[in-house]
Design a protein around this motif. Structure first.
Motif, PDB file in Angstrom:
ATOM      1  N   LEU A 166       0.653  -1.148  -0.118  1.00  0.00           N
ATOM      2  CA  LEU A 166      -0.281   0.093   0.229  1.00  0.00           C
ATOM      3  C   LEU A 166       0.534   1.234   0.289  1.00  0.00           C
ATOM      4  O   LEU A 166       0.282   2.236  -0.494  1.00  0.00           O
ATOM      5  N   LEU A 167       2.226   1.020   0.664  1.00  0.00           N
ATOM      6  CA  LEU A 167       2.895   3.080   1.407  1.00  0.00           C
ATOM      7  C   LEU A 167       3.640   2.426  -0.798  1.00  0.00           C
ATOM      8  O   LEU A 167       3.728   4.143  -1.108  1.00  0.00           O
ATOM      9  N   GLY A 168       3.572   1.524  -1.268  1.00  0.00           N
ATOM     10  CA  GLY A 168       3.985   1.252  -2.980  1.00  0.00           C
ATOM     11  C   GLY A 168       3.573   2.041  -3.195  1.00  0.00           C
ATOM     12  O   GLY A 168       3.722   2.530  -4.365  1.00  0.00           O
ATOM     13  N   PHE A 169       2.019   1.708  -3.464  1.00  0.00           N
ATOM     14  CA  PHE A 169       1.229   2.227  -4.099  1.00  0.00           C
ATOM     15  C   PHE A 169       0.578   3.476  -4.115  1.00  0.00           C
ATOM     16  O   PHE A 169       0.836   4.589  -5.005  1.00  0.00           O
ATOM     17  N   GLY A 170       0.783   4.231  -2.845  1.00  0.00           N
ATOM     18  CA  GLY A 170       0.957   5.422  -3.055  1.00  0.00           C
ATOM     19  C   GLY A 170       1.982   6.305  -3.136  1.00  0.00           C
ATOM     20  O   GLY A 170       1.365   6.943  -3.771  1.00  0.00           O
ATOM     21  N   MET A 171       3.044   5.674  -3.371  1.00  0.00           N
ATOM     22  CA  MET A 171       4.236   6.649  -3.466  1.00  0.00           C
ATOM     23  C   MET A 171       3.807   6.446  -4.825  1.00  0.00           C
ATOM     24  O   MET A 171       4.974   7.432  -5.633  1.00  0.00           O
ATOM     25  N   GLY A 172       3.713   5.570  -5.526  1.00  0.00           N
ATOM     26  CA  GLY A 172       3.642   5.436  -7.627  1.00  0.00           C
ATOM     27  C   GLY A 172       2.308   6.514  -7.617  1.00  0.00           C
ATOM     28  O   GLY A 172       3.064   7.021  -8.791  1.00  0.00           O
ATOM     29  N   TRP A 173       1.877   6.189  -7.512  1.00  0.00           N
ATOM     30  CA  TRP A 173       0.199   7.733  -7.646  1.00  0.00           C
ATOM     31  C   TRP A 173       0.966   9.051  -7.724  1.00  0.00           C
ATOM     32  O   TRP A 173       0.398   9.876  -8.106  1.00  0.00           O
ATOM     33  N   ILE A 174       1.624   9.454  -5.990  1.00  0.00           N
ATOM     34  CA  ILE A 174       2.226  10.103  -5.843  1.00  0.00           C
ATOM     35  C   ILE A 174       3.390  10.980  -6.963  1.00  0.00           C
ATOM     36  O   ILE A 174       3.632  12.275  -7.099  1.00  0.00           O
TER      37      ILE A 174
END
Length: 100
Positions: A17-25
């Protein structure tokens, strides 16, 4: 490794989930990328750490943390890729809808 996945599934999900958030940003932030030379060195470092973990050169608790860190790297990178692709798709779609 199966023990690590079974025992730390919550942390692995958190890394995803943290990776998903960082990818989104990351799609919004258009900063300079990593050079090919640095990317090669980072890949070589990751491969060397993977070999060290597979051969069990680092004993005890530090070896455990190394294996856990390498195990969490996979879901984090996968989350980054998915988040980045989805954000790029959303931005591309919204721009296409505005232009007509």
């Amino acid at each position: 490794m199966a023990y690590l996945v079974t025992f730390h599934w919550g942390w692995l999900l958190g890394a995803l989930l943290l990776g998903f958030g960082m990818g989104w940003i990351a799609v919004v932030h258009r900063g300079p990328g990593v050079s090919r030379v640095l990317a090669g060195w980072l890949g070589l470092l990751a491969a060397a750490l993977l070999v060290v973990a597979l051969v069990h050169i680092v004993p005890g608790r530090p070896g455990y943390w190394l294996e856990l860190a390498l195990l969490m790297l996979g879901p984090y990178v996968a989350g980054c890729a998915v988040g980045s692709l989805l954000r790029a798709w959303v931005v591309r779609r919204s721009v296409a809808m505005r232009t007509g």
